[in-house]
Structure formats: C-alpha cells, structure tokens
Scaffold this motif. Structure first.
Motif, PDB file in Angstrom:
ATOM      1  N   ASN A   7      32.768 -30.335 -23.254  1.00 34.15           N
ATOM      2  CA  ASN A   7      33.359 -29.006 -23.353  1.00 34.15           C
ATOM      3  C   ASN A   7      34.371 -28.890 -24.471  1.00 34.15           C
ATOM      4  N   THR A  40      36.964 -22.701 -23.585  1.00 34.70           N
ATOM      5  CA  THR A  40      36.701 -22.954 -25.003  1.00 34.70           C
ATOM      6  C   THR A  40      37.609 -22.118 -25.898  1.00 34.70           C
ATOM      7  N   PRO A  90      30.816 -25.730 -25.735  1.00 36.18           N
ATOM      8  CA  PRO A  90      30.709 -25.232 -27.111  1.00 36.18           C
ATOM      9  C   PRO A  90      29.864 -26.146 -28.005  1.00 36.18           C
ATOM     10  N   THR A 107      28.821 -29.374 -27.670  1.00 33.24           N
ATOM     11  CA  THR A 107      29.594 -30.600 -27.866  1.00 33.24           C
ATOM     12  C   THR A 107      28.856 -31.615 -28.730  1.00 33.24           C
ATOM     13  N   THR A 149      31.638 -21.933 -32.114  1.00 33.89           N
ATOM     14  CA  THR A 149      32.411 -20.883 -31.442  1.00 33.89           C
ATOM     15  C   THR A 149      31.593 -19.613 -31.288  1.00 33.89           C
ATOM     16  N   SER A 168      29.109 -20.000 -28.532  1.00 35.71           N
ATOM     17  CA  SER A 168      29.745 -19.852 -27.213  1.00 35.71           C
ATOM     18  C   SER A 168      29.946 -18.379 -26.871  1.00 35.71           C
TER      19      SER A 168
END
Length: 787
Positions: free
Chosen positions: A2, A578, A709, A711, A774, A777
């Motif tokens: 995460n 996030t 996000p 990972t 980002t 996400s």
C-alpha cells in the motif's frame, strides 16, 4: 504494501552506533562493562566519515586518561627549531584541574586554557531590544572584557556591538528555507496523525474482510493473510517513526548567532586524514586556517593516520606563513589496536596538552574532505558559550560533488534538513562526524572519544547526553565535502553505518537503561531506540519484498472480501490512505525538497538487501559459516576502478554491468525485477483468461497485481536503481571545476552551483512513475462507484 513503508523516511544511515568509554576517574560503580569479540588488524585507512574500510568490530572499553606527553613540535622550514610562543596570549596558560560535569562549568577538568570567556549576547533585528547573558569565566587568568575590541571586518555593521555575540536571526536556517514552505510544514504532525490513523483503520478492515470472506466461502485465503502479515510487520517501525515525526510539533528555538570581536575562546581544530589525496586534504587545511577568527586563538592540527611524507611536507610549507598550523602523525605498531579515527582524535587531544599554552578551551574537528566556510567557528562557538551545559554543537554535512538527480541518494539532505532539526528540538542532536565543536571538559568526563565504535562521532554525543550535557544542531551551511564517487564506496559507507548502529545499540541496551544513558530524557531514549531499530527493520523490509511476486506466482489474490460492499470499503479506505500518505510525504519532505525525500524512500528499498545481508553476516552467522562484523565487501577481484562518473576514463557498459551485477551482487536486484514483472504478466493473463466481461476483468486485476497504489511498480523502479546506474551512470566534472580558488592564497570553496543538486532525467522519470500510480489509484476509486 500500500505504499506506506515506501513513503516513510527510513534510512540505515539515519542511525549510527553509540559506544561508551566512561571517565576513568569515576567511582567503580559508575563504570559499565561492555564486552564482546575483538578483531584487531593491521593499520588501514578509513573514509572521510571516520570509519575503517573493512568495518571491523571492537569492544567498547575504557581508556585511562593519559598523562601529558613531551611536546611533539614538528620542525618547520624557515621557523627554526622552536614554534611561536603563544603563552603571552591571555587564556593560553594552563589552569588547575578541579571538578567535573555540566553543573561545574566554571571549573576546567584538565590542564587547559580557560573554558569560556565572559560574553555578551546581543539580539538584533527590527524592534529588537539588546539583552545580555553573562557566562562566567572558568580560568584563573580570564580573557579581557570582550567589548574593548572592534568587531572583525566581516561583521562590522551598525547593529553589532563590538566584542559580543550577535543574534542575527531568530532562526539558524533562515537562509535555507522560508515562506510558504514553513507554513505548510506546520501541518506535518497533523497529516502524520491522520495518515497513521487511516492506515490502522485500513489494516483492521483488511483483516475483518479476510475473516468474513473465509466464513462466507469456507476456504482459506492464504495469499491475503501473507500480504497482511507482511504489511503489519512493516507497519510497526512505520508507526514508531510516525510517532517520532509527530514530535515535529515542538518548535526549534535555535537562533542564528555570530561571535564578534577578537577576544574569543581558544580552539584546537583537528583535520583527520588517512590516505586521502593530498590536494583534497590541503583544501580542507587551507579553509581551516583561513577562518575569520583571531590568529592567536586557534590552532589547526593535521592528524595524519596515513603518515604521508608528501602531505607532511606540504603542511610544513604552509606552516611557514601560518605558524598556528601543525602536522602530527602517531606511531601505529602492527598488531596493536589503534582504533582508527577515534584513536587518532584521542592522540590529538593528548598532544595538545603538551603544546605551548596547553589544550584549547574547545576542540573542533573536520573530515579530510570537508571544506569549512570562513565563518564556521564564529557561527558554531556562540551556541556553546551562551549555555554552560552545552557540550557539543554540530553543523550539517553538505556536499559539492553530488551528481544530478543524486541517483544513489548520497546527499543525506533528508537527514540534514528534516531529521536532525526535529531531533535538535527534542534535545537529542547528534554529532555527525565533521564540523563540530566540543567542550573539552565534556570530552574529559566521558574519557575522550569512545574506542570500539564504528561511529565514534554519534557515540560521543550520545554518551554526553547520558551524562546530562546538551548537544545542539546548527542548521547552517558551514561545510561542504565530497560523496563517494563510486558504487562500491557508497555500499561500504552505508553498510558500515548500519552495522555500527546495530552493534552499539546492543552494547548500550538500545539507549533504554544503564549507567551510560542514566541522565537521558524520555525523548532522547526513544530517539536512540528508534534509530537503532530502524537498521534491523531492513530485515523485515527485505522479506516483504518477496511478498508480491510470490503471491502472484502462487496464483492467489492479494485482497479478500465477502461481498461488493466490503470491496467498496476496501478500495475507499485504501484510496484515503494513499492520498493521506502522499500529502504527508509532501509536507514532511518540504525542508529537504520533495524529490530528495522520494529518493530517500527508494533508497530504503534497493539498499535493504545489502544492509540485511551484512547484518545477518555480522550478528547472526557464526564465524565458521562466514560470519564477521564488516561492511559490504565485493566478491572476486575488481581489477581496476570503474571510474563510472568520469566521462573520459569510465569503463565500458559491459564491464560496469559485470562488476555491479556480479561483484556487487546487484544480480539480485536484476532478477527480482524481472521475476516480479513476469509475475504481474502471468497474473494479468489469468484475469483475462478466467474472467468474462469488463467488470470481472477489472475487479480481478485490482484484487491481484494492480491493487492501489500499484506497489509492484514502486518496488520495481526502486530495485532497478543499481542496474540503471550501471547502464547509465551520471557524469561529473573534475573536482577543481566545482571549486572557486583564490589564486593568491590557494583557498578554495565550492561554487554556488555545485552546492545544489541539479534536477536530472532520473528524477523526472520517477516523478512520472509516481504520478501514474497516483492517477491509477484515483481512477480505481472513481470506478468503484460504478460496480
């Protein structure tokens, strides 16, 4: 994971070892026995941070205070056999030995010059009122009143009163960062608290959903449990560091001060060297003797542990025009431990007792490559004079040869501009090895520099805190040095720091109890414990790296849930965590620079396998299985240097790849990235092969490889750093091109441009990768409302 651990400022180099060497004259019950295996070896060089290149471990043991030795005065061409007579200067005569400790500041615990002159503290600025802080002199022959001498030319301004301490600003970092950045940074504790709370909620929800899914389906979600277990293991040091970071709420009150006038305390400036190039050492020496400080109030002593004949000749030639310059080289007997930099410094302390006038009131130290700014002493010493319990003050270590984008995260900017100021606010500032000024009676109380430590600098300041003294961090750019110019040198330096952290943490009981840390505050103990355990954290972090590829190759999903509502809540909580982590990073990284902080986060990932390997070898494997306490050592024979940053002399890419992948074990990074990418491709193929419809495919992708996000993307790009460095290393000009040199005096200082890290292509690439993760996400969060 995460992204939580990726964004946190973990660094093995943020924590260095502590040691102990109690004052020999204390009662027996005050002495602490710290025993362990000894590993002596023949003399060798140590790097500019002060550690030997093989990182051998030594016991902490106690050194009886040596009696003054006969004067060792080097012959200087043109000066005759006798050096200048400094005994006519006030304060240079020895004073009687009396009591010890911070509460007995007015007495000097050794034969030395007076501990502190009578000073005035002048506060300046718009509508500021002058006020005075009287500090008592400890000498029977005190200095003359400081207000009788005109201010030195560099400080002759209307608002400076001659012979006083000028308070230039309320903040010592006024020239480093200001404006909106300081306003945003104030929200760091709040954002850290919100980030921590959201992450705890998210993990709790994950566990609840796995249990619900198992109850509903009647099967075990082993992959999801493994993923959560690794996240929890990584979360523990993350929470500890978050709690410590929230202490940034406590404001620093360190002003920017300058000592003016010519009646100043006496200082012995040590320049420690051991095998460095003469040109590098001489630039530091010239900067040291070029201080804007009264000539008869300080000495520069070159402590050459490499006993270089050419360096000795060069220093003696400089001494013709600078009679306050000395060259010293101790005798090192093969087979007899010499304790590297700590032993060299203690030798210098011993020899100053026999020099004309005795030892200085203060001792300062510079690493061989650290060029001090001209106002270095006048900026540091006032902080020691205004507080009789202040034992040591240290400025940051800054560098002028850091390549663009700083691909190996060598600048230490996050530590310099974020970590150390917070630690200073909590009263636990560390000595970081160069540029510091220390009170001699504080050194005397702890028995000089502790022996048996891989990091005598931080060990020294920690022992002083344990005795009730104070330490200060002066957040001004007052010295500039060089970072290791090759990949192997960087690995040795950082793994040595990590080994020293763990080694001395055990010996000092992690700063939690014992005589050596008896007078430490709660914040000081917590800080010492935290930064010692963060090196051990690399073991968990390295283990966590295997979680994603193993689970994906296993064919298991990372996230389990019982129904669509639970999936919605999991995505929403993950998105909130996030975004909160991104905001927390942005605020926390501001003093050092956003990209600097991100480099530090990536550094934790790709350096963790190296540090973990060295910790296992040093503290877990028995000697018959190859266990030994040393820094990272390359396998095989390198043959010759790579010269990877020299565009004219660097080895070709094939040679660089072979050496870095095989000799420096970056093959692990190479293999890990490819295995992870293969696992992601296989997992993606399974989703398209087993699921029907757009919704089913997307949910499968989200709950397997592409859980926000992303990972795996952050891990792979971080672990690829050694490989990308081998393929395309940064180019740096010759050192002389980074300096501005006075043609008459030969004094050199870094150019304004070289003091800053340029923004390069690598930084842009990583920012693009971070932005993609980002945005992904956000898109997943938005799409969750439509299924």
């Amino acid at each position: 994971m995460n992204g939580q651990h990726g964004g946190q400022p973990y660094a093995a180099h943020y924590a260095e070892p502590y040691a102990t060497n109690p004052y020999a004259h204390e009662e027996p019950e005050e002495m602490v026995e710290l025993n362990g295996p000894r590993a002596y070896r023949s003399p060798t060089s140590y790097d500019h941070q002060g550690h030997d290149h093989q990182g051998h471990n030594f016991d902490f043991h106690f050194q009886e205070q040596p009696s003054p030795r006969p004067a060792v005065i080097p012959y200087r061409p043109g000066l005759g056999q006798n050096p200048p007579d400094y005994t006519s200067s006030p304060g240079l005569l020895p004073t009687p030995r009396t009591s010890y400790g911070p509460d007995s500041f007015v007495n000097t615990p050794y034969d030395s010059r007076s501990a502190s002159p009578t000073l005035r503290l002048t506060e300046v600025g718009l509508n500021h009122q002058y006020h005075h802080s009287q500090v008592q002199s400890s000498a029977s022959l005190g200095l003359a009143p400081l207000v009788t001498t005109p201010a030195s030319p560099g400080f002759s301004k209307d608002w400076i009163q001659s012979g006083s301490i000028a308070r230039i600003s309320e903040r010592d970092d006024i020239d480093i960062w200001k404006g909106w950045k300081r306003w945003v940074f104030k929200f760091t504790p709040l954002l850290t608290f919100a980030n921590t709370s959201l992450y705890l909620f998210y993990l709790g929800l994950r566990i609840y959903c796995i249990i619900s899914a198992q109850n509903a389906a009647g099967v075990s979600y082993a992959g999801a449990w493994v993923f959560v277990a690794i996240e929890i293991a990584v979360m523990i040091p993350s929470l500890m560091h978050n709690c410590w970071t929230m202490m940034a709420l406590k404001k620093r009150g360190r002003p920017k001060l300058r000592l003016t006038g010519d009646d100043c305390p006496t200082v012995d400036v040590f320049v420690t060297c051991c095998g460095e190039e003469d040109d590098v050492v001489l630039d530091t020496v010239r900067g040291a003797i070029d201080q804007d400080y009264p000539f008869d109030r300080f000495r520069v002593i070159v402590l050459d542990d490499g006993r270089s004949a050419s360096l000795e000749e060069s220093v003696n030639n400089l001494a013709i025009t600078h009679p306050n310059l000395y060259y010293m080289a101790r005798e090192k007997i093969p087979g007899k431990p010499h304790h590297f930099k700590a032993g060299n410094l203690n030798y210098g302390l011993d020899q100053t007792l026999a020099l004309p006038g005795g030892a200085g009131q203060f001792m300062a130290a510079l690493d061989a490559d650290m060029i001090p700014e001209q106002q270095w002493l006048r900026a540091i010493i006032p902080h020691l004079l205004v507080d009789p319990k202040m034992a040591l003050a240290c400025p940051p270590q800054l560098f002028y040869n850091t390549p663009a984008s700083d691909p190996l995260a060598q600048s230490l900017d996050f530590f310099v501009h974020v970590i150390e100021p917070i630690k200073d606010a909590l009263g636990v500032a560390w000595c970081t090895g160069s540029g510091y000024v220390v009170r001699r009676e504080a050194l005397d109380q702890i028995g000089n520099f502790p022996l048996g430590s891989l990091a005598e600098d931080v060990a020294t300041s920690t022992l002083m805190l344990g005795k009730g003294w104070k330490t200060a961090y002066i957040h001004e750019p007052l010295q500039f040095g060089t970072v290791p110019e090759d990949y192997g040198g960087h690995l040795k330096q950082r793994t040595r720091w990590a080994i020293g952290t763990v080694d001395t943490a055990f010996k000092l009981k992690f700063c939690l109890w014992g005589d050596a840390v008896r007078k430490m505050t709660v914040a000081q103990r917590f800080s010492g414990f935290l930064y010692a355990t963060l090196s051990l954290y690399t073991l968990l972090l390295t283990a966590s790296l295997f979680a994603i590829p193993v689970i994906l190759l296993w064919g298991k999903q990372l996230v389990a849930y019982a129904n669509q509502d639970q999936l919605h809540w999991l995505i929403w909580s993950c998105f909130a965590t996030t975004i909160a982590n991104r905001l927390c990073e942005f605020a926390l990284f501001i003093p050092a620079g956003y990209h600097t902080g991100q480099r530090g986060s990536r550094y934790q990932l790709w350096m963790s396998p190296y540090i973990a390997l060295c910790i296992v070898r040093s503290f877990m494997l028995p000697t018959w299985l190859g266990g030994q306490t040393q820094a990272f050592k390359p396998t095989g024979s390198l043959g010759s240097a790579l010269n990877e940053r020299d565009p004219k002399q660097r080895k070709n890419m094939f040679v660089r790849m072979r050496v870095i992948l095989f000799n420096f074990m970056a093959l692990f990074h190479f293999a890990f990235v490819y295995v992870t990418l293969v696992a992601v491709v296989i997992s993606t193929y399974r989703c398209f092969a087993t699921e029907s419809g757009f919704k089913g495919v997307v949910i499968c992708l989200i709950t397997h490889a592409f859980w926000p996000p992303l990972t795996f993307l952050f891990i792979c790009t971080s672990l690829w750093t050694p490989v990308s460095y081998a393929i395309d290393p940064p180019s740096m000009p010759e050192r002389e091109e980074l300096l501005t040199r006075d043609p008459k005096t030969g004094v050199a200082h870094p150019t304004k441009k070289s003091k800053k890290i340029a923004f390069g292509g690598q930084a842009a690439w990583f920012e693009l990768e971070y932005t993609v993760a980002t945005v992904a996400s956000i898109l997943i969060f938005v799409y969750s409302f439509f299924f």
